[in-house]
Design a protein around this motif. Structure first.
Motif, PDB file in Angstrom:
ATOM      1  N   MET A   1      -8.593  42.575 -60.222  1.00 31.93           N
ATOM      2  CA  MET A   1      -7.295  42.917 -59.637  1.00 31.93           C
ATOM      3  C   MET A   1      -6.292  43.197 -60.751  1.00 31.93           C
ATOM      4  O   MET A   1      -6.128  42.410 -61.668  1.00 31.93           O
ATOM      5  N   VAL A   2      -5.641  44.355 -60.657  1.00 26.13           N
ATOM      6  CA  VAL A   2      -4.609  44.749 -61.618  1.00 26.13           C
ATOM      7  C   VAL A   2      -3.293  44.881 -60.867  1.00 26.13           C
ATOM      8  O   VAL A   2      -3.224  45.533 -59.829  1.00 26.13           O
ATOM      9  N   ARG A   3      -2.261  44.244 -61.411  1.00 26.76           N
ATOM     10  CA  ARG A   3      -0.912  44.341 -60.853  1.00 26.76           C
ATOM     11  C   ARG A   3      -0.005  44.960 -61.898  1.00 26.76           C
ATOM     12  O   ARG A   3      -0.255  44.847 -63.095  1.00 26.76           O
TER      13      ARG A   3
ATOM     14  N   TYR B   1     -10.342  47.017 -59.725  1.00 22.81           N
ATOM     15  CA  TYR B   1     -11.070  47.949 -60.576  1.00 22.81           C
ATOM     16  C   TYR B   1     -12.385  47.329 -61.021  1.00 22.81           C
ATOM     17  O   TYR B   1     -12.526  46.114 -61.115  1.00 22.81           O
ATOM     18  N   ASP B   2     -13.367  48.199 -61.314  1.00 28.73           N
ATOM     19  CA  ASP B   2     -14.648  47.784 -61.867  1.00 28.73           C
ATOM     20  C   ASP B   2     -14.660  48.196 -63.331  1.00 28.73           C
ATOM     21  O   ASP B   2     -14.332  49.335 -63.654  1.00 28.73           O
TER      22      ASP B   2
ATOM     23  N   SER C   1      -7.202  39.451 -68.962  1.00 28.63           N
ATOM     24  CA  SER C   1      -8.241  39.156 -69.940  1.00 28.63           C
ATOM     25  C   SER C   1      -9.599  39.145 -69.244  1.00 28.63           C
ATOM     26  O   SER C   1      -9.799  38.409 -68.281  1.00 28.63           O
ATOM     27  N   VAL C   2     -10.507  39.988 -69.736  1.00 31.28           N
ATOM     28  CA  VAL C   2     -11.856  40.088 -69.175  1.00 31.28           C
ATOM     29  C   VAL C   2     -12.828  40.120 -70.339  1.00 31.28           C
ATOM     30  O   VAL C   2     -12.627  40.855 -71.304  1.00 31.28           O
ATOM     31  N   THR C   3     -13.885  39.326 -70.269  1.00 35.53           N
ATOM     32  CA  THR C   3     -14.904  39.321 -71.319  1.00 35.53           C
ATOM     33  C   THR C   3     -16.104  40.134 -70.854  1.00 35.53           C
ATOM     34  O   THR C   3     -16.679  39.847 -69.802  1.00 35.53           O
TER      35      THR C   3
END
Length: 72
Positions: free
Chosen positions: A43-45, A25-26, A51-53
């Protein structure tokens, strides 16, 4: 698909999106005229906490906080 998911953060900037399929995903964030750059190919599972900043800066482009699956 290509459907954006608009979400709101809590007071600590955290958010949850449920029922996403496993994919890349973006991500991008915005708030009152401030925008982040796109964080690409996150990447999502299933069941994963990620965690994304995303750092907000002044910008002119109008966008909502969203997560969008890349086009294939």
């Amino acid at each position: 698909g290509d459907t954006p998911h608009a979400v709101r953060t809590d007071v600590h900037g955290r958010f949850t999106i449920v029922k996403l399929r496993r994919d890349n995903y973006d991500l991008r964030a915005s708030s009152h005229g401030l925008y982040s750059t796109w964080e690409k190919n996150v990447m999502v599972r299933s069941g994963q906490v990620k965690s994304v900043t995303l750092r907000l800066t002044n910008g002119a482009e109008a966008a909502k906080s969203s997560v969008v699956a890349p086009r294939q």
